[in-house]
Design a protein around this motif. Structure first.
Motif, mmCIF file in Angstrom:
data_model
loop_
_atom_site.group_PDB
_atom_site.id
_atom_site.type_symbol
_atom_site.label_atom_id
_atom_site.label_comp_id
_atom_site.label_asym_id
_atom_site.label_seq_id
_atom_site.Cartn_x
_atom_site.Cartn_y
_atom_site.Cartn_z
ATOM 1 N N PHE A 1 0.815 -1.208 0.000
ATOM 2 C CA PHE A 1 0.000 0.000 0.000
ATOM 3 C C PHE A 1 0.851 1.261 0.000
ATOM 4 O O PHE A 1 0.416 2.314 -0.466
ATOM 5 N N LEU A 2 2.064 1.143 0.499
ATOM 6 C CA LEU A 2 2.964 2.288 0.528
ATOM 7 C C LEU A 2 3.315 2.766 -0.879
ATOM 8 O O LEU A 2 3.505 3.963 -1.116
ATOM 9 N N ASN A 3 3.376 1.828 -1.826
ATOM 10 C CA ASN A 3 3.823 2.156 -3.179
ATOM 11 C C ASN A 3 2.821 1.790 -4.271
ATOM 12 O O ASN A 3 3.163 1.838 -5.455
ATOM 13 N N VAL A 4 1.617 1.409 -3.913
ATOM 14 C CA VAL A 4 0.640 0.984 -4.915
ATOM 15 C C VAL A 4 0.217 2.166 -5.788
ATOM 16 O O VAL A 4 0.138 3.308 -5.329
ATOM 17 N N ALA A 5 -0.047 1.897 -7.057
ATOM 18 C CA ALA A 5 -0.584 2.916 -7.949
ATOM 19 C C ALA A 5 -2.057 3.150 -7.628
ATOM 20 O O ALA A 5 -2.764 2.230 -7.207
ATOM 21 N N ILE A 6 -2.510 4.376 -7.813
ATOM 22 C CA ILE A 6 -3.924 4.715 -7.615
ATOM 23 C C ILE A 6 -4.415 5.407 -8.877
ATOM 24 O O ILE A 6 -3.853 6.420 -9.305
ATOM 25 N N GLY A 7 -5.438 4.820 -9.493
ATOM 26 C CA GLY A 7 -5.928 5.330 -10.764
ATOM 27 C C GLY A 7 -7.435 5.226 -10.876
ATOM 28 O O GLY A 7 -8.154 5.244 -9.879
ATOM 29 N N GLU A 8 -7.910 5.067 -12.090
ATOM 30 C CA GLU A 8 -9.352 5.058 -12.331
ATOM 31 C C GLU A 8 -10.005 3.710 -12.031
ATOM 32 O O GLU A 8 -11.211 3.637 -11.828
ATOM 33 N N GLU A 9 -9.224 2.634 -12.006
ATOM 34 C CA GLU A 9 -9.806 1.316 -11.784
ATOM 35 C C GLU A 9 -8.818 0.409 -11.065
ATOM 36 O O GLU A 9 -7.621 0.694 -11.018
ATOM 37 N N ARG A 10 -9.347 -0.675 -10.522
ATOM 38 C CA ARG A 10 -8.483 -1.665 -9.883
ATOM 39 C C ARG A 10 -7.845 -2.540 -10.949
ATOM 40 O O ARG A 10 -8.515 -3.001 -11.873
ATOM 41 N N ILE A 11 -6.557 -2.781 -10.818
ATOM 42 C CA ILE A 11 -5.833 -3.650 -11.746
ATOM 43 C C ILE A 11 -5.175 -4.766 -10.950
ATOM 44 O O ILE A 11 -4.423 -4.508 -10.005
ATOM 45 N N LEU A 12 -5.461 -6.011 -11.326
ATOM 46 C CA LEU A 12 -4.929 -7.183 -10.650
ATOM 47 C C LEU A 12 -3.869 -7.870 -11.501
ATOM 48 O O LEU A 12 -3.796 -7.675 -12.720
ATOM 49 N N SER A 13 -3.074 -8.700 -10.853
ATOM 50 C CA SER A 13 -2.128 -9.552 -11.574
ATOM 51 C C SER A 13 -2.903 -10.627 -12.336
ATOM 52 O O SER A 13 -4.101 -10.830 -12.118
ATOM 53 N N ARG A 14 -2.219 -11.337 -13.212
ATOM 54 C CA ARG A 14 -2.881 -12.346 -14.040
ATOM 55 C C ARG A 14 -3.521 -13.435 -13.197
ATOM 56 O O ARG A 14 -4.601 -13.948 -13.531
ATOM 57 N N ASP A 15 -2.881 -13.817 -12.090
ATOM 58 C CA ASP A 15 -3.449 -14.861 -11.232
ATOM 59 C C ASP A 15 -4.435 -14.293 -10.204
ATOM 60 O O ASP A 15 -4.962 -15.024 -9.361
ATOM 61 N N ALA A 16 -4.683 -12.977 -10.268
ATOM 62 C CA ALA A 16 -5.662 -12.294 -9.401
ATOM 63 C C ALA A 16 -5.312 -12.388 -7.913
ATOM 64 O O ALA A 16 -6.188 -12.272 -7.056
ATOM 65 N N ARG A 17 -4.035 -12.545 -7.604
ATOM 66 C CA ARG A 17 -3.628 -12.614 -6.203
ATOM 67 C C ARG A 17 -2.913 -11.340 -5.740
ATOM 68 O O ARG A 17 -2.674 -11.163 -4.553
ATOM 69 N N GLU A 18 -2.566 -10.467 -6.683
ATOM 70 C CA GLU A 18 -1.857 -9.240 -6.341
ATOM 71 C C GLU A 18 -2.568 -8.039 -6.958
ATOM 72 O O GLU A 18 -3.036 -8.096 -8.094
ATOM 73 N N ILE A 19 -2.629 -6.955 -6.208
ATOM 74 C CA ILE A 19 -3.224 -5.717 -6.699
ATOM 75 C C ILE A 19 -2.106 -4.787 -7.155
ATOM 76 O O ILE A 19 -1.236 -4.406 -6.365
ATOM 77 N N TYR A 20 -2.138 -4.426 -8.432
ATOM 78 C CA TYR A 20 -1.166 -3.493 -8.978
ATOM 79 C C TYR A 20 -1.634 -2.042 -8.850
ATOM 80 O O TYR A 20 -0.825 -1.128 -8.716
ATOM 81 N N GLN A 21 -2.954 -1.846 -8.938
ATOM 82 C CA GLN A 21 -3.500 -0.495 -8.862
ATOM 83 C C GLN A 21 -4.853 -0.532 -8.162
ATOM 84 O O GLN A 21 -5.662 -1.419 -8.405
ATOM 85 N N LEU A 22 -5.080 0.452 -7.300
ATOM 86 C CA LEU A 22 -6.366 0.622 -6.635
ATOM 87 C C LEU A 22 -7.111 1.781 -7.276
ATOM 88 O O LEU A 22 -6.501 2.739 -7.763
ATOM 89 N N ALA A 23 -8.437 1.694 -7.262
ATOM 90 C CA ALA A 23 -9.253 2.753 -7.842
ATOM 91 C C ALA A 23 -9.401 3.903 -6.857
ATOM 92 O O ALA A 23 -9.664 3.693 -5.667
ATOM 93 N N ALA A 24 -9.228 5.113 -7.352
ATOM 94 C CA ALA A 24 -9.417 6.296 -6.522
ATOM 95 C C ALA A 24 -10.879 6.444 -6.131
ATOM 96 O O ALA A 24 -11.785 6.036 -6.872
ATOM 97 N N ARG A 25 -11.109 6.981 -4.939
ATOM 98 C CA ARG A 25 -12.456 7.306 -4.453
ATOM 99 C C ARG A 25 -13.403 6.115 -4.548
ATOM 100 O O ARG A 25 -14.545 6.251 -4.967
ATOM 101 N N SER A 26 -12.925 4.939 -4.122
ATOM 102 C CA SER A 26 -13.714 3.718 -4.309
ATOM 103 C C SER A 26 -14.105 3.011 -3.016
ATOM 104 O O SER A 26 -14.864 2.045 -3.059
ATOM 105 N N PHE A 27 -13.625 3.479 -1.850
ATOM 106 C CA PHE A 27 -13.911 2.792 -0.593
ATOM 107 C C PHE A 27 -14.638 3.707 0.385
ATOM 108 O O PHE A 27 -14.368 4.904 0.472
#
Length: 345
Positions: A168-194
């Motif tokens: 979370f310290l270094n995760v990207a924050i953008g328009e949508e959530r982006i997961l790894s191919r195996d769906a076990r890692e989050i590369y990007q979290l969506a802004a204003r989504s929680f």
């Protein structure tokens, strides 16, 4: 007195934190964190130890002592705020404060969050569950409550797929959530989504004041307007011992755009709830009214979150527990930067 297993698990946590803090002082925050993230075996051992401490020893002591656990506090605050009228109350309070400050209506004139929807209506009317990002989740304890739609993240995923790997310290924050191919890692979290972000015993894990601030800034970015940042911080001392630090947290987070709406000092822990304001001027108003003493000022920063350990001399050999120590309740409360090992679930 703690059992041998209890002490062993506590030592795993102590040694992990001591190594991270020591490397921060030796190499700087960025290098220390990179080295830490590369130690998968250490991360896994730490996660396993924390889960066992929480689900076995802290839970047993909660039952025995009848104490109010941190996860219950978090769940209660979320429900009171989102489901029982709390949000509407603070929506109105923010509108009233803004009107007194400017003589204008908030939804007509606030431009601090012009890229966001600043409508103050209750969004939960169309969303049946409270969306929560649990940062440093370890074992996803909030998932047991059907009121929550939980995204649980940690530095290492669990075997069940219930926790995503995410720094979370270094995760990207953008328009949508982006997961790894195996769906076990989050590369990007969506802004204003929680609706809510939870930092339970998280900030003390980070050795650098700037890192703690960056985590709070990321929480601000992923929260919806009116969303909650819930922080649980360990402290086995009396309520006034670290009052200056708690005041400095309020100052720094107010500058970021958060209004503190709840604070409780429970046994071994501080519990804080901050609301993401629709207008940052409302949040920073508290800062403008403060008059800090000379002693206060060493804790005050707009871009740093301090903990007691920042003002202590680091001695790696001692922090690794290589000296003989008797493990009583107070000692165990100090092993996670004063983590309440004997009192939390």
């Amino acid at each position: 007195m703690a059992t041998e297993e209890h002490k062993r698990l506590a030592d795993v946590v102590k040694e992990t934190h001591a190594l991270l803090r020591t490397e921060y002082h030796q190499y700087g925050a960025e290098v220390a964190w990179e080295r830490h993230m590369a130690r998968n075996d250490v991360l896994q051992k730490y996660a396993t130890s924390m889960q066992k401490l929480a689900t076995k020893y802290w839970k047993e002591n909660d039952s025995k002592n009848g104490t109010y656990c941190r996860m219950l506090w978090i769940r209660t605050q979320c429900k009171e705020y989102f489901l029982n009228g709390g949000k509407e109350k603070y929506d109105k309070r923010e509108r009233d404060i803004y009107a007194k400050m400017t003589g204008k209506k908030l939804d007509e004139s606030c431009t601090n969050n012009s890229d966001e929807d600043i409508c103050m209506e209750d969004h939960l009317k169309n969303e049946p569950k409270i969306s929560v990002l649990d940062v440093g989740s370890c074992y996803n304890p909030l998932s047991v409550d059907e009121a929550f739609d939980v995204t649980a993240i940690d530095l290492i995923p669990d075997s069940t797929g219930g926790i995503f790997r995410c720094d979370f310290l270094n995760v990207a924050i953008g328009e949508e959530r982006i997961l790894s191919r195996d769906a076990r890692e989050i590369y990007q979290l969506a802004a204003r989504s929680f609706d809510a972000v939870v930092f339970s015993l998280l900030l003390e894990y980070l050795p650098c004041p700037e890192q703690r601030y960056n985590c709070c800034r990321n929480a601000y970015d992923v929260l919806k307007i009116g969303g909650l940042l819930l922080i649980v911080s360990p402290d086995s001392k009396h309520v006034g011992a670290n009052a200056r630090l708690m005041k400095s947290w309020r100052y720094t987070l107010s500058r970021l755009g958060f209004m503190r709406i709840k604070y409780e000092k429970l046994r071994h822990i501080h519990c804080l709830a901050f609301r993401k304001c629709a207008c940052k001027d409302v949040a920073t108003r508290w800062c403008e009214l403060q008059r800090f003493s000379q002693d206060d000022r060493k804790y005050i920063s707009e871009t740093e979150i301090f903990i007691p350990q920042d003002f202590q001399t680091i001695c790696f050999e001692e922090e690794r527990g290589e000296k003989s120590v008797e493990y009583n309740e107070t000692d165990l409360a100090s092993t996670f930067s004063e983590l309440p090992f004997d009192n939390e679930m």
